[in-house]
Design a protein around this motif. Structure first.
Motif, PDB file in Angstrom:
ATOM      1  N   ARG A 117       0.896  -1.157  -0.077  1.00  0.00           N
ATOM      2  CA  ARG A 117       0.059  -0.083  -0.042  1.00  0.00           C
ATOM      3  C   ARG A 117       0.802   1.216   0.060  1.00  0.00           C
ATOM      4  O   ARG A 117       0.492   2.510  -0.125  1.00  0.00           O
ATOM      5  CB  ARG A 117      -0.984   0.025   1.253  1.00  0.00           C
ATOM      6  CG  ARG A 117      -1.965  -0.901   1.105  1.00  0.00           C
ATOM      7  CD  ARG A 117      -2.933  -0.905   2.302  1.00  0.00           C
ATOM      8  NE  ARG A 117      -4.484  -1.495   1.997  1.00  0.00           N
ATOM      9  CZ  ARG A 117      -4.670  -2.688   2.343  1.00  0.00           C
ATOM     10  NH1 ARG A 117      -3.990  -3.422   3.109  1.00  0.00           N
ATOM     11  NH2 ARG A 117      -5.823  -3.141   1.913  1.00  0.00           N
ATOM     12  N   PHE A 118       2.050   1.153   0.145  1.00  0.00           N
ATOM     13  CA  PHE A 118       2.979   2.254   0.396  1.00  0.00           C
ATOM     14  C   PHE A 118       4.236   2.115  -0.911  1.00  0.00           C
ATOM     15  O   PHE A 118       4.591   1.127  -1.017  1.00  0.00           O
ATOM     16  CB  PHE A 118       3.743   2.426   1.728  1.00  0.00           C
ATOM     17  CG  PHE A 118       2.763   2.561   2.827  1.00  0.00           C
ATOM     18  CD1 PHE A 118       2.403   3.797   3.117  1.00  0.00           C
ATOM     19  CD2 PHE A 118       2.269   1.599   3.516  1.00  0.00           C
ATOM     20  CE1 PHE A 118       1.619   4.096   3.765  1.00  0.00           C
ATOM     21  CE2 PHE A 118       1.531   1.659   4.616  1.00  0.00           C
ATOM     22  CZ  PHE A 118       0.888   2.988   4.986  1.00  0.00           C
ATOM     23  N   GLN A 119       4.449   3.237  -1.457  1.00  0.00           N
ATOM     24  CA  GLN A 119       5.613   3.320  -2.579  1.00  0.00           C
ATOM     25  C   GLN A 119       6.694   3.004  -1.477  1.00  0.00           C
ATOM     26  O   GLN A 119       7.943   2.683  -2.351  1.00  0.00           O
ATOM     27  CB  GLN A 119       5.518   4.556  -3.204  1.00  0.00           C
ATOM     28  CG  GLN A 119       4.644   4.483  -4.807  1.00  0.00           C
ATOM     29  CD  GLN A 119       3.135   4.198  -4.119  1.00  0.00           C
ATOM     30  OE1 GLN A 119       2.679   4.966  -3.364  1.00  0.00           O
ATOM     31  NE2 GLN A 119       2.407   3.249  -4.713  1.00  0.00           N
ATOM     32  N   LEU A 120       6.999   3.663  -0.600  1.00  0.00           N
ATOM     33  CA  LEU A 120       8.185   3.534   0.358  1.00  0.00           C
ATOM     34  C   LEU A 120       7.860   3.868   1.903  1.00  0.00           C
ATOM     35  O   LEU A 120       6.905   4.382   2.155  1.00  0.00           O
ATOM     36  CB  LEU A 120       9.232   4.373  -0.033  1.00  0.00           C
ATOM     37  CG  LEU A 120       9.028   5.959  -0.153  1.00  0.00           C
ATOM     38  CD1 LEU A 120       9.317   6.700   1.204  1.00  0.00           C
ATOM     39  CD2 LEU A 120       9.707   6.873  -1.269  1.00  0.00           C
ATOM     40  N   SER A 121       8.782   3.497   2.691  1.00  0.00           N
ATOM     41  CA  SER A 121       8.713   3.917   4.180  1.00  0.00           C
ATOM     42  C   SER A 121      10.117   4.382   4.445  1.00  0.00           C
ATOM     43  O   SER A 121      11.119   3.719   4.212  1.00  0.00           O
ATOM     44  CB  SER A 121       8.021   2.706   5.027  1.00  0.00           C
ATOM     45  OG  SER A 121       9.260   1.276   4.845  1.00  0.00           O
ATOM     46  N   ILE A 122       9.927   5.138   5.700  1.00  0.00           N
ATOM     47  CA  ILE A 122      11.328   5.918   6.050  1.00  0.00           C
ATOM     48  C   ILE A 122      10.953   5.690   7.585  1.00  0.00           C
ATOM     49  O   ILE A 122       9.975   5.866   8.111  1.00  0.00           O
ATOM     50  CB  ILE A 122      11.273   7.473   5.764  1.00  0.00           C
ATOM     51  CG1 ILE A 122      11.244   7.719   4.556  1.00  0.00           C
ATOM     52  CG2 ILE A 122      12.341   7.966   6.650  1.00  0.00           C
ATOM     53  CD1 ILE A 122      12.186   7.361   3.710  1.00  0.00           C
ATOM     54  N   ALA A 123      11.942   4.892   8.059  1.00  0.00           N
ATOM     55  CA  ALA A 123      11.936   4.687   9.662  1.00  0.00           C
ATOM     56  C   ALA A 123      12.853   5.525  10.283  1.00  0.00           C
ATOM     57  O   ALA A 123      13.711   6.431   9.734  1.00  0.00           O
ATOM     58  CB  ALA A 123      12.528   3.167   9.750  1.00  0.00           C
ATOM     59  N   ALA A 124      13.179   5.312  11.536  1.00  0.00           N
ATOM     60  CA  ALA A 124      13.909   6.336  12.288  1.00  0.00           C
ATOM     61  C   ALA A 124      15.548   6.122  11.735  1.00  0.00           C
ATOM     62  O   ALA A 124      15.689   5.144  11.533  1.00  0.00           O
ATOM     63  CB  ALA A 124      13.902   5.940  13.891  1.00  0.00           C
ATOM     64  N   ASP A 125      16.063   7.182  11.871  1.00  0.00           N
ATOM     65  CA  ASP A 125      17.571   7.374  11.309  1.00  0.00           C
ATOM     66  C   ASP A 125      17.825   6.982   9.936  1.00  0.00           C
ATOM     67  O   ASP A 125      18.723   6.961   9.343  1.00  0.00           O
ATOM     68  CB  ASP A 125      18.757   6.288  12.198  1.00  0.00           C
ATOM     69  CG  ASP A 125      18.536   6.824  13.498  1.00  0.00           C
ATOM     70  OD1 ASP A 125      18.351   7.870  13.914  1.00  0.00           O
ATOM     71  OD2 ASP A 125      18.552   5.794  14.627  1.00  0.00           O
ATOM     72  N   GLU A 126      16.746   6.998   9.092  1.00  0.00           N
ATOM     73  CA  GLU A 126      16.968   6.599   7.690  1.00  0.00           C
ATOM     74  C   GLU A 126      16.566   7.935   7.100  1.00  0.00           C
ATOM     75  O   GLU A 126      16.909   8.045   5.647  1.00  0.00           O
ATOM     76  CB  GLU A 126      15.752   5.592   7.324  1.00  0.00           C
ATOM     77  CG  GLU A 126      16.140   4.254   7.755  1.00  0.00           C
ATOM     78  CD  GLU A 126      15.019   3.063   7.345  1.00  0.00           C
ATOM     79  OE1 GLU A 126      15.422   1.992   7.815  1.00  0.00           O
ATOM     80  OE2 GLU A 126      14.141   3.191   6.637  1.00  0.00           O
TER      81      GLU A 126
END
Length: 229
Positions: free
Chosen positions: A140-149
């Motif tokens: 459902r997402f094109q991308l995900s950004i997590a902490a420190d990324e």
């Protein structure tokens, strides 16, 4: 941490280029799990958290939450060890199961049907984000950004700037959906139009508030994207 990333190259069109979702408390109901994890670690360290601590910890990254717990402790503590404790306590709870908040999946599916990119922009570590994506559906997402990324953590604008840049969209053409003052500050600093979902805090100027994502649809997001240009 890395310096603030630059926004993507491109003209601001006033159109909805992408929707950037916070995760905890926005897409999934993990804030109770987060508070329980922090409370457990604080007790282990000899501190009892208060209601004011709960407000402070809302929306913080694990790094910043650990720093808060270290400041409360009477004895000197190794922050890296406290971060590991919070990560473990939170991950165990998330792995046991999370509840998707009302309206989140319907909105994500509507965005996909309309061809509007969606990204997940979280202050949680990658292992927690991936656990949540197993429930929500990574497709459902094109991308995900997590902490420190994405450079500095929220409330700095870096995570939202990074997401917009990777999507190839100007942040001014993005709508960010958040639930905490920390996240709202991050998204606003990046130049995004912001929707505050739920929450009891005062609404900053220029931020639209909704009770739940059930009242948000693609036409509304398009309107907001054009209105605040």
């Amino acid at each position: 941490m890395s310096s603030e990333p630059k926004g993507p190259v491109g003209e601001i069109s006033g159109e909805l280029g992408a929707v950037l979702f916070d995760m905890d408390g926005t897409v999934v109901d993990t804030e109770g799990l987060w508070w329980a994890a922090c409370f457990e670690v604080a007790l282990h360290l000899g501190s009892a958290l208060s209601a004011s601590d709960q407000r402070t910890l809302l929306g913080l990254s694990i790094e910043d939450a650990a720093a808060h717990l270290v400041r409360l402790a009477e004895d000197p503590l190794d922050q890296d060890k406290v971060e590991a404790m919070v990560t473990r306590a939170f991950s165990v709870r998330v792995e046991a199961g999370v509840t998707v908040l009302p309206g989140a999946l319907a909105l994500l599916d509507a965005l996909r049907a309309e061809g509007v990119p969606a990204a997940l922009v979280s202050a949680s570590p990658r292992q927690v984000v991936d656990l949540v994506l197993e429930t929500v559906g990574a497709d459902r997402f094109q991308l995900s950004i997590a902490a420190d990324e994405g450079g500095r953590n929220k409330p700095a604008p870096d995570p939202y700037l990074t997401a917009a840049k990777k999507l190839g969209v100007a942040p001014e053409n993005c709508v960010a959906i958040e639930d905490s003052p920390t996240g709202v500050a991050s998204a606003q600093a990046a130049g995004c139009t912001v929707v505050l979902s739920g929450g009891a805090e005062a609404v900053p100027e220029g931020v639209a508030r909704v009770t739940t994502l059930e009242s948000v649809d693609v036409p509304l997001l398009r309107l907001l994207a054009s209105r605040f240009q």
